[in-house]
Motif scaffolding. Structure first.
Motif, mmCIF file in Angstrom:
data_model
loop_
_atom_site.group_PDB
_atom_site.id
_atom_site.type_symbol
_atom_site.label_atom_id
_atom_site.label_comp_id
_atom_site.label_asym_id
_atom_site.label_seq_id
_atom_site.Cartn_x
_atom_site.Cartn_y
_atom_site.Cartn_z
ATOM 1 N N VAL A 205 0.862 -1.177 0.000
ATOM 2 C CA VAL A 205 0.000 0.000 0.000
ATOM 3 C C VAL A 205 0.901 1.229 0.000
ATOM 4 C CG1 VAL A 205 -1.737 1.284 1.293
ATOM 5 C CG2 VAL A 205 -1.836 -1.209 1.229
ATOM 6 N N ASP A 206 0.890 1.950 -1.103
ATOM 7 C CA ASP A 206 1.776 3.107 -1.255
ATOM 8 C C ASP A 206 0.902 4.346 -1.327
ATOM 9 O OD1 ASP A 206 4.540 3.819 -3.569
ATOM 10 O OD2 ASP A 206 3.621 5.017 -1.975
ATOM 11 N N MET A 207 0.783 5.016 -0.199
ATOM 12 C CA MET A 207 -0.175 6.127 -0.118
ATOM 13 C C MET A 207 0.565 7.438 -0.035
ATOM 14 S SD MET A 207 -3.152 6.499 2.719
ATOM 15 C CE MET A 207 -4.189 7.937 2.875
ATOM 16 N N GLY A 208 0.258 8.319 -0.968
ATOM 17 C CA GLY A 208 0.924 9.612 -1.001
ATOM 18 C C GLY A 208 -0.066 10.729 -0.759
ATOM 19 N N GLY A 209 0.175 11.851 -1.430
ATOM 20 C CA GLY A 209 -0.684 13.010 -1.194
ATOM 21 C C GLY A 209 -2.041 12.913 -1.867
ATOM 22 N N THR A 210 -2.053 12.377 -3.084
ATOM 23 C CA THR A 210 -3.307 12.374 -3.832
ATOM 24 C C THR A 210 -3.909 10.999 -3.954
ATOM 25 O OG1 THR A 210 -2.079 13.838 -5.272
ATOM 26 C CG2 THR A 210 -4.333 13.356 -5.916
ATOM 27 N N SER A 211 -3.067 10.025 -4.062
ATOM 28 C CA SER A 211 -3.605 8.711 -4.365
ATOM 29 C C SER A 211 -2.820 7.627 -3.675
ATOM 30 C CB SER A 211 -3.574 8.476 -5.875
ATOM 31 O OG SER A 211 -2.250 8.507 -6.318
ATOM 32 N N CYS A 212 -3.404 6.437 -3.762
ATOM 33 C CA CYS A 212 -2.852 5.276 -3.080
ATOM 34 C C CYS A 212 -2.733 4.175 -4.124
ATOM 35 C CB CYS A 212 -3.826 4.888 -1.970
ATOM 36 S SG CYS A 212 -3.321 3.467 -1.032
ATOM 37 N N ASP A 213 -1.550 3.633 -4.298
ATOM 38 C CA ASP A 213 -1.359 2.522 -5.233
ATOM 39 C C ASP A 213 -1.296 1.225 -4.443
ATOM 40 O OD1 ASP A 213 0.989 4.582 -7.003
ATOM 41 O OD2 ASP A 213 -1.104 4.172 -7.509
ATOM 42 N N VAL A 214 -2.048 0.252 -4.903
ATOM 43 C CA VAL A 214 -2.079 -1.049 -4.227
ATOM 44 C C VAL A 214 -1.554 -2.106 -5.172
ATOM 45 C CG1 VAL A 214 -3.609 -2.801 -3.259
ATOM 46 C CG2 VAL A 214 -4.054 -0.392 -2.817
ATOM 47 N N MET B 216 3.849 1.946 2.595
ATOM 48 C CA MET B 216 4.837 2.815 1.988
ATOM 49 C C MET B 216 4.248 4.164 1.633
ATOM 50 S SD MET B 216 6.708 0.011 -0.377
ATOM 51 C CE MET B 216 6.393 1.012 -1.749
ATOM 52 N N GLY B 217 5.135 5.035 1.198
ATOM 53 C CA GLY B 217 4.683 6.372 0.842
ATOM 54 C C GLY B 217 4.603 7.222 2.100
ATOM 55 N N GLY B 218 4.390 8.514 1.904
ATOM 56 C CA GLY B 218 4.346 9.400 3.063
ATOM 57 C C GLY B 218 3.202 9.083 4.009
ATOM 58 N N ALA B 219 2.108 8.624 3.481
ATOM 59 C CA ALA B 219 0.933 8.442 4.337
ATOM 60 C C ALA B 219 0.607 6.980 4.612
ATOM 61 C CB ALA B 219 -0.281 9.113 3.684
ATOM 62 N N GLY B 220 1.261 6.066 3.896
ATOM 63 C CA GLY B 220 0.932 4.649 4.074
ATOM 64 C C GLY B 220 1.069 4.178 5.509
ATOM 65 N N GLY C 112 9.292 6.436 2.558
ATOM 66 C CA GLY C 112 9.084 7.495 1.579
ATOM 67 C C GLY C 112 9.931 7.345 0.340
ATOM 68 N N VAL C 113 11.010 6.563 0.409
ATOM 69 C CA VAL C 113 11.872 6.417 -0.769
ATOM 70 C C VAL C 113 11.924 4.979 -1.247
ATOM 71 C CG1 VAL C 113 13.276 8.406 -0.170
ATOM 72 C CG2 VAL C 113 13.982 6.134 0.589
ATOM 73 N N THR C 114 10.911 4.200 -0.865
ATOM 74 C CA THR C 114 10.955 2.783 -1.237
ATOM 75 C C THR C 114 10.897 2.592 -2.751
ATOM 76 O OG1 THR C 114 9.693 2.459 0.760
ATOM 77 C CG2 THR C 114 10.075 0.533 -0.561
ATOM 78 N N SER C 115 10.313 3.548 -3.474
ATOM 79 C CA SER C 115 10.285 3.393 -4.939
ATOM 80 C C SER C 115 11.686 3.468 -5.520
ATOM 81 C CB SER C 115 9.407 4.477 -5.560
ATOM 82 O OG SER C 115 8.077 4.285 -5.194
ATOM 83 N N ALA C 116 12.485 4.390 -4.996
ATOM 84 C CA ALA C 116 13.868 4.477 -5.488
ATOM 85 C C ALA C 116 14.615 3.211 -5.105
ATOM 86 C CB ALA C 116 14.557 5.705 -4.907
ATOM 87 N N THR D 265 7.895 9.942 7.164
ATOM 88 C CA THR D 265 6.555 9.466 7.468
ATOM 89 C C THR D 265 6.356 9.322 8.970
ATOM 90 O OG1 THR D 265 4.893 7.817 6.870
ATOM 91 C CG2 THR D 265 7.073 7.008 7.433
ATOM 92 N N THR D 266 5.118 9.118 9.340
ATOM 93 C CA THR D 266 4.765 8.863 10.734
ATOM 94 C C THR D 266 4.041 7.529 10.791
ATOM 95 O OG1 THR D 266 4.468 11.207 11.164
ATOM 96 C CG2 THR D 266 3.381 9.688 12.667
ATOM 97 N N VAL D 267 4.478 6.656 11.685
ATOM 98 C CA VAL D 267 3.812 5.359 11.819
ATOM 99 C C VAL D 267 2.878 5.419 13.010
ATOM 100 C CG1 VAL D 267 4.130 2.876 12.032
ATOM 101 C CG2 VAL D 267 5.924 4.275 10.982
#
Lengths: 67, 695, 602
Positions: free
Chosen positions: B285-294, B447-451, B474-478, B655-657
């Protein structure tokens, strides 16, 4: 209101369903039978009798007047 | 041996993750992206990382340049050549609609203008036989205008003839004819880009390919120059939509295959950490500012698909990592519908103006505002302190909703979070059901800033009791770009039926595809590593329209091996759908071959201390169970291997967990953090209004 | 398991949102399971099915919107069936099946399956789905007996019977059904897919019951229905009170070559609607009659188009809407009248009529008429290369009507469905036909300030050695029956189905070539190798005066080949001197290529 509920009895060879005289929906188990302006009408329930009296009767009258 | 680098160029940020093979040391960098000058951000990231570029061995770049060109409609002018009589297919599309009851929606405009769709007299039938021969002169006349052009406008040609996946010779001859008069004109052939049936899908893949070619060529040239200027060498790769990477010059030949480069990195990274945590079945679950990719990870590998759509009606029929995007993110806006109910999203405040607490002009309450009001974010430490948040603005924004709903701001904030988590949970349920999977057996990789902020809430909704948080979510994509193997996927549509097929001919086709894939792999793998080869056939019961891929056994494909494969198909069908049709003919519709190199060896990545990191403390944080309560706030680097109970907040720059009551957290030896829900994960939720204040 | 809930307090709205989404999700999962496993392409590619959840009182509490045609049908099917059989006759593990058009179905190919859901020994509700089987017996292959005069010719009619009892297939019933369908293996596959997805839904519903408890969930359903009702009443209140009428016609009924009159009067009275179809013709001999399910479905479809479609679709949303469909008329066919065409051909017209009626007071929420025919084309035969029997139901997308603010979409499925077309490559791989052309028809979009969407032309030739039997069910092929425009917008182009026998040089209508009663509805015509069929779908109506269309938009239309230069000059009043347009692109590039486009006399 002088309506009464009449059960619909289906024989095993009856393959036909009964529609409401007002809205046209299928009446499955029992009909609401009521006299409206001298004619016997069979509805799916008192709600349709209401609709019939409040909308259908005046609408038909208006039509025959203008038609 | 040297430094290997993974770079992810996202819409807002460009991230870099590098590892020095000699020392095991990791480097991280994050710089703002500049969509107008994408190359500049890459250079900036290299500089920020502060290693010596001369030590660089290899770079893999995940880029959104392709998808952005398509989304912003800024690609090349494409002239589309197709069989006469079918020029309108890109406009006709598949005739279905995105929504019911909707007069507003318009079908996506094709990427090739109607005036540029030209019919050529040629025809091949369903058996690969030529009904009408191709006249090369006609093809040359069709592109005369482009050939004579001044080259100011980027142009490219896409060719899709009916049944070219069975018989490619007309498409090949057409390209030859074009290059005879215009050798520099980029040409995309549909049977090379996507050798599948369904002319609209294949034609669209070819058009997409042509559309992106000039822009990608410019980009590759620019990046190559940037790397050279910084002394980082001249050999680098692009991450492909299928999660593998290909040398940049190689990737240039098939731009359609790098369309989802940006998303693939997240899936690869997520899968890598899932494996590391001992969770081969996972939902990333990769959740950012606008959207979430699953994405789904099954048996340690991301799931793939060939049916991705850029938007409804615009398919990309090349192998991609199977991703589902939900319009839910940190910027999703809360609003009240005409029936009086609270809803969240899909509208988003994005990064500009952003959530109300950014104090940049946003006045609508967003998920980030809700998290802030619930005490889950520290306004002084957002993005490591780079962005000071204003909780008063969040309160103001939330108050407008609160007044309408008759609740207080905290209740509304909490409700917004619940609704957002629930809709993400629902989306995950649908995605897993489509694959015949029960999500409750899976772990979530956040993952992502909000995940990581929402993962436990989502997990509770679904009934999942295990969440994994990578060291730098936040940098798991890289990281994924770095962790990607060389991978070649080749597919070919076929049309055979089980009762009447020639096994030897089928085996020959499979072998041919395998040879082609191996050759492409070898060209990319200077190290000569032995690859993993997987061959599969997509099949279905005759009459069905959805096929399932069934792996072929290793070794020669003979009648016995085929029988075993069919039996396996019956079993899979039974497993997924509860019944099988022994005796029913099976249609074989596609051969798929994957040749993949081994996953790179990577030393463990541990959470690194960041500048300005704050010491642990206690803060009042709101949870559904118990309202505001004293909660430990810990820096990520302080999470040890000994389990500790929630509630807790784990803080890091990116991010904040959020760890709710009933969950425990601990660091696993590899650097990953694991959250586990207490006993009996499937207890029902509390059902009354949380409102202490009374509804 | 659940905490005590104060019976006086309304439930937490967040909980209600979550419960509603869960209901919809269960229905979606049902649908996904069905698409993955069903055999009939119209089922899985066509998404011609719907999935619903009901409570014990036979209210619909959740629905996944796969096929709008069944929006209403599914409500009445479940309610009337359970009433008729008696709720006590449903036991755990049962599945009741029927496809009776007079008992709420949309038309006879659609088969409904209903399963009771028990919890802790008590009946809590029902899960049901409706799916279109592609072959159901009857006088014509492929489930569309376009000139049937009685239900008996349309296919096997199944009254409500138990298909599964206590999770055991009642094999006698299965075998009886399969014996009367031409492709029994497909029937086996499709019905299994439907029954299988019911099990998935039941499982999910039980999980939801575990989570919240039956009383709470029942309460939540009731509140959700009240919520939808409130919302719908608010939407209706926003429509100016009054009585709005609209008329339209079908060109014929397939048996008698005379138009069929449709009439609707929509009364907006405060926060309720009465949609009265009195004045519509008596039911006709051919199968374009609509069942009650179709008519009510068309009404709800129309209303969702002009109101907020996010209103959760449960029984509450339908409460403020009364439909009067006089039995024995075209909009409420009674036994033994045929109705197979009513679902695809009549529904979209009925929906457009209600939309058109309300358009008088909601001009920015409506659109001009869409094509309103699926161009149903059915064929079957034995494949010359494989010796296998095949049957196919083929349909087309037509143009949609323009709105006051935008053009209509080209080539899109009718508003009561959401099917995809079959790709030419798939089509030719399966069937012995060669497609010469599949293109947009220039000038078929109704002219207007906003232009109607274009229809398509498909030309197919029967391959060597092949012979097929075809049937067709279309409408709007005659000049006086084009899709209507609004506010001086022009009509969309006609549909057409024409044939050119091998060796002939011209396309002719089927009455001309074969003596069928209707040019748009016929069954069981034999075509042989070399024969060609032309199938045109209609365009959508235009909106507004074409002379007011933005000049650049007209130029773009011409450049894209959507509007001819001649129409641009004569109808849109464009003064530019224009070239040939891209339809002759290669010729413009000075090539002497022959054009294989058909010139058809219209």
């Amino acid at each position: 209101m002088s309506g009464r509920w009449e059960p619909i009895v289906m024989q095993v060879w009856d393959t036909v369903v009964t529609p409401c005289d007002c809205c046209g929906q299928v009446v499955a188990r029992r009909q609401w039978v009521v006299d409206v302006d001298g004619e016997e009408r069979r509805f799916c329930g008192p709600d349709c009798e209401q609709l019939y009296r409040s909308y259908v009767v005046p609408a038909r009258a208006a039509e025959t007047a203008t038609g | 041996m040297g430094i290997r680098v993974g770079i992810d160029t996202g819409g807002t940020f460009t991230d870099l993750v590098a590892v020095d093979d000699r020392t095991g040391r990791w480097y991280l960098a994050k710089v703002p992206s500049n969509p107008k000058q994408p190359v500049a951000a890459i250079s900036a990231a290299l500089r920020q990382a502060q290693f010596d570029p001369a030590d660089v061995d290899f770079i893999v770049v995940g880029t959104t340049i392709g998808i952005n060109a398509v989304l912003t409609r800024t690609g090349a002018r494409v002239v589309y050549l197709t069989t006469r009589g079918f020029e309108d297919i890109p406009r006709i599309q598949r005739i279905n609609r995105k929504h019911h009851y909707d007069f507003h929606w318009r079908k996506p405009a094709p990427l090739a203008a109607g005036a540029d769709c030209i019919g050529i007299d040629e025809r091949i039938d369903a058996y690969g036989d030529v009904l009408t021969a191709l006249d090369p002169a006609q093809v040359q006349a069709a592109v005369r205008e482009l050939a004579d052009g001044d080259g100011a406008e980027p142009v490219a040609v896409a060719i899709c003839f009916l049944f070219s996946y069975l018989e490619p010779r007309h498409e090949q001859a057409a390209r030859e004819a074009i290059h005879a008069v215009a050798p520099d004109l980029p040409v995309s052939l549909s049977h090379e880009v996507a050798p599948i049936w369904r002319e609209y899908e294949r034609g669209t893949a070819a058009i997409l390919d042509a559309y992106m070619k000039p822009a990608l060529a410019t980009y590759v040239a620019g990046v190559t120059e940037a790397f050279a200027d910084q002394g980082a060498g001249d050999r680098w790769s692009l991450l492909k939509s299928n999660g593998g990477h290909a040398l940049a010059e190689e990737a240039l030949r098939k731009p359609a295959h790098i369309l989802l480069s940006g998303i693939a990195g997240g899936a690869i990274g997520g899968a890598w950490f899932a494996r590391q945590a001992g969770a081969p079945q996972a939902i990333v679950v990769d959740m950012g500012g606008t959207s979430c990719d699953v994405c789904l990870v099954v048996d340690g590998e991301p799931l793939f698909s060939s049916e991705y759509e850029i938007e409804f009606g615009l398919p990309v029929s090349v192998p991609t990592i199977h991703t589902h995007t939900i319009g839910a993110g940190g910027g999703s806006i809360g609003w009240v519908d005409p029936g009086g109910f609270l809803q969240v999203g899909p509208q988003s405040a994005g990064a500009d103006p952003g959530p109300a607490c950014y104090d940049a002009g946003g006045s609508e309450p967003t998920i980030t505002d809700a998290n802030l009001l619930l005490g889950r974010l520290d306004p002084a430490f957002f993005l490591g302190g780079r962005l000071a948040l204003k909780p008063e603005r969040s309160g103001d924004a939330m108050r407008t909703l609160a007044d309408r709903l008759g609740h207080d701001e905290v209740e509304v904030a909490s409700s917004m979070i619940r609704i957002a988590n629930e809709s993400m949970a629902n989306a995950i349920r649908i995605v897993t059901v489509e694959q015949g999977i029960d999500p409750r057996d899976f772990a979530i990789v956040a993952m992502g800033g909000a995940g990581p902020t929402h993962a436990c809430g989502i997990a509770e909704s679904i009934g999942i009791d295990r969440v994994i948080v990578p060291p730098h979510p936040g940098v798991t994509s890289a990281f994924g770009a770095l962790a990607a193997p060389v991978r070649v996927d080749e597919v070919r549509s076929i049309a055979l039926t089980s009762g009447s097929l020639d096994v030897a001919a089928l085996a020959a086709q499979v072998d041919e595809l395998e040879r082609s894939a191996r050759a492409a792999f070898a060209a990319q793998s200077p190290g000569g590593e032995a690859p993993r080869v997987e061959r599969a056939i997509a099949m279905r019961y005759q009459g069905q329209n959805y096929e399932q891929e069934v792996a072929l056994p290793d070794g020669a494909l003979d009648a016995a091996a085929l029988e075993r494969t069919f039996e396996r198909y019956h079993e899979l069908h039974q497993e997924f759908y509860g019944y099988r049709f022994d005796g029913a003919p099976i249609e074989l519709v596609r051969i798929a071959v994957t040749v993949a190199g081994p996953d790179p060896d990577l030393p463990p990545l541990h959470a690194q201390a960041a500048e300005g990191e704050r010491a642990g403390r206690v803060a009042d944080v709101y949870f559904d169970e118990g309202g505001f309560q004293p909660t430990d706030v810990i820096p990520r680097t302080e999470v040890g291997e000994e389990a500790r109970s929630g509630p807790a907040i784990v803080e890091s720059i990116d991010t904040t967990v959020v760890v709710p009551p009933g969950w425990t957290l601990r660091a696993l030896p590899g650097g990953v953090m694991e959250l586990r829900r207490g006993e009996a994960a499937r207890a029902p939720l509390a059902t009354t209004a949380t409102a202490a204040a009374g509804a | 398991m659940t905490t005590a809930v104060d019976a006086q307090q309304p439930l937490d709205p967040v909980l209600l949102t979550i419960v509603n989404n869960s209901f919809v999700n269960i229905c979606r999962e049902m649908g996904v399971t069905m698409t993955r496993t069903a055999f009939s392409p119209i089922f899985n590619e066509g998404l011609d099915f719907s999935c619903v959840l009901f409570d014990r009182e036979l209210n619909m509490i959740g629905q996944a919107e796969f096929c709008p045609a069944q929006l209403a049908a599914s409500i009445f099917i479940v309610r009337w069936t359970v009433e008729e059989l008696g709720i006590d006759s449903f036991e755990p593990g049962d599945v009741v099946l029927h496809n009776d058009p007079y008992r709420g179905g949309a038309h006879i190919p659609e088969h409904s399956v209903i399963r009771p859901v028990f919890y802790d020994g008590e009946l809590w509700g029902f899960v049901a789905n409706v799916g279109h089987l592609a072959e159901i017996g009857g006088k014509a292959v492929g489930s569309f007996a376009a000139d049937a005069t009685e239900v008996f010719q349309e296919g096997l009619r199944i009254p409500p019977v138990k298909l599964v009892k206590g999770d055991q297939n009642v094999m006698d019933v299965w075998r009886l059904i399969m014996a009367n369908h031409r492709t029994p293996r497909n029937t086996w596959g499709d019905l299994n897919a439907q029954v299988g997805s019911l099990r998935v839904a039941e499982k999910r519903l039980v999980e939801l019951l575990d989570r919240y408890g039956p009383e709470l969930l029942t309460r939540a359903s009731k509140e959700l229905m009240d919520y939808s009702e409130r919302w719908m009443r608010a939407e209706i209140s926003a429509i100016p009170d009054g009585t709005y009428e609209f008329s339209d016609r079908m060109e014929d009924d397939g048996v008698v070559r005379e138009p069929v009159n449709l009439k609707v009067r929509v009364t907006v009275d405060g926060d309720r609607l009465i949609v009265d179809w009195t004045g519509t013709d008596r039911q006709v001999r051919g199968p374009i009659n609509a069942t009650y399910g179709v008519t009510a479905g068309a009404v709800y479809n129309a209303i969702f188009h002009v109101t907020e479609s996010n209103i959760p679709k449960n029984s509450g949303a339908y409460r403020p809407i009364d439909v009067i469909a006089p039995p024995g008329t075209v909009v409420n066919v009674q036994y033994p009248g045929p109705s197979v065409g009513g679902n695809t051909e009549t529904h979209p017209k009925l929906a457009d009529m209600v939309i058109g009626a309300l358009g008088q007071v909601l001009p920015d929420k409506v659109a001009a008429a869409e094509g309103a025919t699926c161009c149903n084309f059915l064929f079957g035969g034995t494949h010359p290369k494989t010796g296998e029997y095949f049957a196919n139901y083929h349909l087309e997308g037509g143009g949609w009507g323009a709105k006051s603010y935008d053009d209509g979409n080209d080539a899109t499925i009718v508003k009561n469905g959401n099917c995809r077309n079959t790709p030419v490559e798939v089509f030719e791989t399966r069937f012995p036909l060669i497609t010469a052309e599949y293109s947009l028809i220039e000038d078929s979009g109704g002219a207007g300030r906003m232009r109607g969407g274009l229809g398509t032309r498909r030309v197919m030739r029967i391959a060597e050695g092949a012979e097929i039997t075809v049937s067709a069910l279309l409408d709007r092929t005659q000049p006086e029956f084009k899709p209507w425009g609004l506010e001086q917008g022009g009509s969309g182009g006609n549909a057409a189905i024409l044939v050119k026998r091998a060796g002939e040089s011209e396309f002719r209508t089927f009455p001309e070539a074969f003596g069928t009663a209707s040019a748009s509805k016929f069954t069981n015509i034999r075509l042989v190798a070399g024969d060609e069929v032309l199938l045109d779908s209609p365009g959508g109506g235009g909106y507004g005066d074409p002379r007011e269309r933005d000049r650049d938009a007209v130029r773009r239309d011409v450049a894209e080949g959507l509007v001819s230069p001649q129409a641009a000059r004569e109808i849109y009043g464009l003064a530019d001197s224009l070239g040939q347009g891209p339809r002759n692109r290669l010729e413009e590039l000075a090539l002497g290529a022959r054009s294989s486009r058909m010139e058809v006399q219209r």
